[in-house]
Design an enzyme around this catalytic site. Structure first.
Site, PDB file in Angstrom:
ATOM      1  N   GLY A   9       0.837  -1.204   0.000  1.00 34.03           N
ATOM      2  CA  GLY A   9       0.000   0.000   0.000  1.00 34.03           C
ATOM      3  C   GLY A   9       0.864   1.242   0.000  1.00 34.03           C
ATOM      4  O   GLY A   9       1.587   1.501   0.971  1.00 34.03           O
ATOM      5  N   GLY A  11      -0.101   4.347   0.108  1.00 37.43           N
ATOM      6  CA  GLY A  11      -0.917   5.488   0.511  1.00 37.43           C
ATOM      7  C   GLY A  11      -0.179   6.319   1.535  1.00 37.43           C
ATOM      8  O   GLY A  11       1.062   6.332   1.579  1.00 37.43           O
ATOM      9  N   SER A  12      -0.945   7.018   2.393  1.00 35.91           N
ATOM     10  CA  SER A  12      -0.334   7.961   3.334  1.00 35.91           C
ATOM     11  C   SER A  12       0.650   7.264   4.284  1.00 35.91           C
ATOM     12  O   SER A  12       1.824   7.610   4.338  1.00 35.91           O
ATOM     13  CB  SER A  12      -1.417   8.659   4.145  1.00 35.91           C
ATOM     14  OG  SER A  12      -2.401   9.170   3.300  1.00 35.91           O
ATOM     15  N   LEU A  13       0.157   6.288   5.042  1.00 35.44           N
ATOM     16  CA  LEU A  13       1.038   5.667   6.037  1.00 35.44           C
ATOM     17  C   LEU A  13       2.093   4.773   5.392  1.00 35.44           C
ATOM     18  O   LEU A  13       3.238   4.743   5.844  1.00 35.44           O
ATOM     19  CB  LEU A  13       0.227   4.845   7.042  1.00 35.44           C
ATOM     20  CG  LEU A  13      -0.418   5.597   8.207  1.00 35.44           C
ATOM     21  CD1 LEU A  13      -0.730   4.649   9.352  1.00 35.44           C
ATOM     22  CD2 LEU A  13       0.433   6.744   8.720  1.00 35.44           C
ATOM     23  N   GLY A  14       1.706   4.050   4.340  1.00 37.92           N
ATOM     24  CA  GLY A  14       2.665   3.166   3.663  1.00 37.92           C
ATOM     25  C   GLY A  14       3.847   3.975   3.145  1.00 37.92           C
ATOM     26  O   GLY A  14       5.009   3.607   3.333  1.00 37.92           O
ATOM     27  N   ARG A  37      -0.899   0.428 -11.857  1.00 33.78           N
ATOM     28  CA  ARG A  37      -0.389   1.301 -10.786  1.00 33.78           C
ATOM     29  C   ARG A  37       1.140   1.233 -10.739  1.00 33.78           C
ATOM     30  O   ARG A  37       1.799   2.222 -10.454  1.00 33.78           O
ATOM     31  CB  ARG A  37      -0.980   0.897  -9.420  1.00 33.78           C
ATOM     32  CG  ARG A  37      -2.470   1.118  -9.296  1.00 33.78           C
ATOM     33  CD  ARG A  37      -2.850   2.585  -9.288  1.00 33.78           C
ATOM     34  NE  ARG A  37      -2.614   3.245  -8.013  1.00 33.78           N
ATOM     35  CZ  ARG A  37      -2.352   4.550  -7.885  1.00 33.78           C
ATOM     36  NH1 ARG A  37      -2.280   5.326  -8.946  1.00 33.78           N
ATOM     37  NH2 ARG A  37      -2.170   5.079  -6.691  1.00 33.78           N
ATOM     38  N   ALA A 131      -0.576  11.626   8.342  1.00 32.84           N
ATOM     39  CA  ALA A 131      -0.032  11.900   7.015  1.00 32.84           C
ATOM     40  C   ALA A 131      -1.177  11.930   6.020  1.00 32.84           C
ATOM     41  O   ALA A 131      -2.212  11.322   6.241  1.00 32.84           O
ATOM     42  CB  ALA A 131       0.968  10.820   6.625  1.00 32.84           C
ATOM     43  N   LYS A 184      -8.657   3.462  21.423  1.00 30.31           N
ATOM     44  CA  LYS A 184      -8.688   4.337  20.237  1.00 30.31           C
ATOM     45  C   LYS A 184     -10.010   4.169  19.495  1.00 30.31           C
ATOM     46  O   LYS A 184     -10.600   5.137  19.012  1.00 30.31           O
ATOM     47  CB  LYS A 184      -7.497   4.007  19.317  1.00 30.31           C
ATOM     48  CG  LYS A 184      -7.253   5.071  18.282  1.00 30.31           C
ATOM     49  CD  LYS A 184      -5.980   4.847  17.495  1.00 30.31           C
ATOM     50  CE  LYS A 184      -5.861   5.919  16.416  1.00 30.31           C
ATOM     51  NZ  LYS A 184      -5.083   5.489  15.275  1.00 30.31           N
ATOM     52  N   ASN A 202     -14.147  18.782  14.995  1.00 23.95           N
ATOM     53  CA  ASN A 202     -14.210  18.092  16.292  1.00 23.95           C
ATOM     54  C   ASN A 202     -14.733  19.027  17.388  1.00 23.95           C
ATOM     55  O   ASN A 202     -15.539  18.638  18.230  1.00 23.95           O
ATOM     56  CB  ASN A 202     -12.828  17.559  16.686  1.00 23.95           C
ATOM     57  CG  ASN A 202     -12.410  16.394  15.797  1.00 23.95           C
ATOM     58  OD1 ASN A 202     -13.184  15.944  14.949  1.00 23.95           O
ATOM     59  ND2 ASN A 202     -11.190  15.902  15.987  1.00 23.95           N
TER      60      ASN A 202
HETATM   61  P1  NAP Z   1      -4.583   5.444   2.091  1.00 29.47           P
HETATM   62  O1  NAP Z   1      -3.821   6.719   1.976  1.00 29.47           O
HETATM   63  O2  NAP Z   1      -5.933   5.337   1.468  1.00 29.47           O
HETATM   64  O3  NAP Z   1      -3.662   4.304   1.489  1.00 29.47           O
HETATM   65  C1  NAP Z   1      -4.062   2.995   1.312  1.00 29.47           C
HETATM   66  C2  NAP Z   1      -3.224   2.423   0.171  1.00 29.47           C
HETATM   67  O4  NAP Z   1      -3.463   1.013   0.099  1.00 29.47           O
HETATM   68  C3  NAP Z   1      -3.564   3.004  -1.198  1.00 29.47           C
HETATM   69  O5  NAP Z   1      -2.376   3.469  -1.803  1.00 29.47           O
HETATM   70  C4  NAP Z   1      -4.124   1.816  -1.972  1.00 29.47           C
HETATM   71  O6  NAP Z   1      -3.783   1.777  -3.335  1.00 29.47           O
HETATM   72  C5  NAP Z   1      -3.406   0.678  -1.270  1.00 29.47           C
HETATM   73  N1  NAP Z   1      -4.013  -0.641  -1.499  1.00 29.47           N
HETATM   74  C6  NAP Z   1      -5.277  -1.053  -1.242  1.00 29.47           C
HETATM   75  N2  NAP Z   1      -5.423  -2.341  -1.576  1.00 29.47           N
HETATM   76  C7  NAP Z   1      -4.230  -2.741  -2.074  1.00 29.47           C
HETATM   77  C8  NAP Z   1      -3.745  -3.962  -2.599  1.00 29.47           C
HETATM   78  N3  NAP Z   1      -4.530  -5.043  -2.692  1.00 29.47           N
HETATM   79  N4  NAP Z   1      -2.467  -4.030  -3.008  1.00 29.47           N
HETATM   80  C9  NAP Z   1      -1.659  -2.952  -2.941  1.00 29.47           C
HETATM   81  N5  NAP Z   1      -2.053  -1.765  -2.441  1.00 29.47           N
HETATM   82  C10 NAP Z   1      -3.322  -1.668  -2.019  1.00 29.47           C
HETATM   83  O7  NAP Z   1      -4.743   5.007   3.590  1.00 29.47           O
HETATM   84  P2  NAP Z   1      -3.928   5.517   4.888  1.00 29.47           P
HETATM   85  O8  NAP Z   1      -4.431   6.858   5.279  1.00 29.47           O
HETATM   86  O9  NAP Z   1      -2.472   5.306   4.692  1.00 29.47           O
HETATM   87  O10 NAP Z   1      -4.485   4.495   5.980  1.00 29.47           O
HETATM   88  C11 NAP Z   1      -4.032   3.152   6.110  1.00 29.47           C
HETATM   89  C12 NAP Z   1      -4.501   2.666   7.476  1.00 29.47           C
HETATM   90  O11 NAP Z   1      -3.809   3.406   8.478  1.00 29.47           O
HETATM   91  C13 NAP Z   1      -6.003   2.913   7.713  1.00 29.47           C
HETATM   92  O12 NAP Z   1      -6.569   1.855   8.448  1.00 29.47           O
HETATM   93  C14 NAP Z   1      -6.012   4.200   8.526  1.00 29.47           C
HETATM   94  O13 NAP Z   1      -7.154   4.322   9.341  1.00 29.47           O
HETATM   95  C15 NAP Z   1      -4.751   4.030   9.359  1.00 29.47           C
HETATM   96  N6  NAP Z   1      -4.181   5.288   9.853  1.00 29.47           N
HETATM   97  C16 NAP Z   1      -3.930   6.322   8.979  1.00 29.47           C
HETATM   98  C17 NAP Z   1      -3.368   7.506   9.472  1.00 29.47           C
HETATM   99  C18 NAP Z   1      -3.057   8.668   8.544  1.00 29.47           C
HETATM  100  O14 NAP Z   1      -2.639   9.721   9.035  1.00 29.47           O
HETATM  101  N7  NAP Z   1      -3.214   8.564   7.242  1.00 29.47           N
HETATM  102  C19 NAP Z   1      -3.062   7.622  10.831  1.00 29.47           C
HETATM  103  C20 NAP Z   1      -3.318   6.552  11.694  1.00 29.47           C
HETATM  104  C21 NAP Z   1      -3.883   5.385  11.171  1.00 29.47           C
HETATM  105  P3  NAP Z   1      -4.291   2.833  -4.420  1.00 29.47           P
HETATM  106  O15 NAP Z   1      -3.395   4.027  -4.244  1.00 29.47           O
HETATM  107  O16 NAP Z   1      -4.052   2.131  -5.701  1.00 29.47           O
HETATM  108  O17 NAP Z   1      -5.733   3.113  -4.122  1.00 29.47           O
END
Ligand code: NAP
Length: 305
Positions: A9, A11-14, A37, A131, A184, A202
């Site tokens: 993944g 995305g933001s955290l990855g 992708r 992020a 949480k 909030n």
């Molecule tokens: P996000 O930005 O939506 O990123 C998710 C990523 O996963 C996207 O890049 C998506 O790909 C990818 N993905 C989904 N299915 C996939 C697969 N089968 N193979 C490869 N990649 C795949 O999500 P996020 O914000 O990072 O959040 C991830 C988790 O962390 C969530 O549960 C969230 O609640 C938690 N979290 C996030 C934060 C934050 O600040 N962002 C903080 C604390 C906790 P595509 O780009 O192709 O759609």
């Protein structure tokens, strides 16, 4: 040669984890959704981390789930609703001693993943880091925070915590990760759905004090019933503190809805209601909140699972 970090993944955290690990010189591979992708990622030339207004690009090698290389250490950084199916695709590549780090918010997805890959060690994480993506393959480090990691089945810390130290990823090994995840989740249930339904930041919940207090009482009752009394302690006080401290922010669920994105409701409020039913607990306000939220999501054409 140290074990490679596979990050599922981008995305933001990855991206936040992959770029910091790569910056520290650690071996990292990024697993993206599919071949299309992957082409887009390769054309971008890597992952960009924006920190303190400065952008740096890291040429982390990308691949898809179909790549043949075995996976020993996997950071699962997709949304909770994607985790089980994503891991099912990767299961044949996991080594017998594979370790998974699950970054998903809420509860339910961790158990679903662990059941899919019983041979792997599954470590859950709870993070306060923040992020967001300001473009494809770009992440902005918005809120410095902390990540707790723990394994509900064995208390011994893994050796790769040293890598997190090297990469300057603030973390701590936790022997009560389930309590942290429940706490949480409860905070999320008391705040996020109401911000969506009242269409507010909030801080706007300060005008809905009674509604918040009633939900906190039911959530505390639920936590007591599912063996998490520590997560129930002073819940309402902490919820009020968070509402005040983050008054200017829009909750993650609010942002998902505002951007027409699927929410993680099933792993947050939905999970709480499911567990309450399993315990034959009557929590009318929590159930009503879920019904209102589901109806609202449907009215916007968004999924409610
Ligand atoms: P996000 O930005 O939506 O990123 C998710 C990523 O996963 C996207 O890049 C998506 O790909 C990818 N993905 C989904 N299915 C996939 C697969 N089968 N193979 C490869 N990649 C795949 O999500 P996020 O914000 O990072 O959040 C991830 C988790 O962390 C969530 O549960 C969230 O609640 C938690 N979290 C996030 C934060 C934050 O600040 N962002 C903080 C604390 C906790 P595509 O780009 O192709 O759609």
């Amino acid at each position: 040669m140290s074990t490679a970090w596979h990050v599922l993944g981008a995305g933001s955290l990855g991206a936040l984890w992959a770029t910091r690990l790569a910056r520290a010189g650690l071996p990292v591979k990024l697993i993206v959704r599919d071949a299309e992708r992957l082409r887009s990622y390769e054309a971008a030339g890597g992952l960009t981390l924006v920190e303190h207004g400065q952008a740096s690009t890291y040429a982390v090698p990308g691949e898809t789930a179909d790549s043949p290389e075995p996976i020993r250490r996997l950071l699962v950084a997709c949304k909770a609703y994607d985790a089980e199916s994503a891991i099912a695709r990767l299961a044949p590549r996991l080594t017998a001693d594979a370790e998974l780090i699950l970054l998903q918010n809420g509860l339910g997805s961790q158990d679903a993943v662990a059941t899919r890959v019983p041979q792997a060690r599954c470590i859950s994480a709870s993070s306060t880091e923040g992020a967001f993506r300001d473009g494809d393959w770009r992440v902005v480090f918005a809120g410095h925070g902390f990540t707790w990691l723990g394994d509900v089945t064995q208390p011994v810390a893994p050796i790769w915590l040293d890598d997190l130290q090297t990469a300057n990823i603030p973390h701590e090994w936790s022997t009560d990760i389930l309590t942290r995840l429940w706490r949480k989740l409860a905070l999320n249930c008391a705040i996020n759905p109401l911000t969506v339904l009242h269409h507010c930041r909030n801080g706007g919940l300060q005008d809905h004090h009674c509604e918040v207090a009633t939900l906190c009482a039911e959530l505390a009752e639920l936590l007591q019933h599912c063996g998490q009394p520590a997560a129930a302690e002073n819940l309402q006080q902490e919820v009020e503190r968070v509402i005040q401290a983050t008054a200017a922010n829009y909750s993650s669920m609010y942002q998902d809805v505002a951007n027409q994105r699927r929410t993680e409701i099933s792993y947050l409020l939905g999970h709480a209601c499911k567990v309450a039913t399993r315990h034959q607990l009557n929590l009318p306000h929590l159930n009503q909140l879920q019904q209102r939220l589901v109806a609202h999501l449907h009215s916007l054409g968004l999924p409610s699972d």
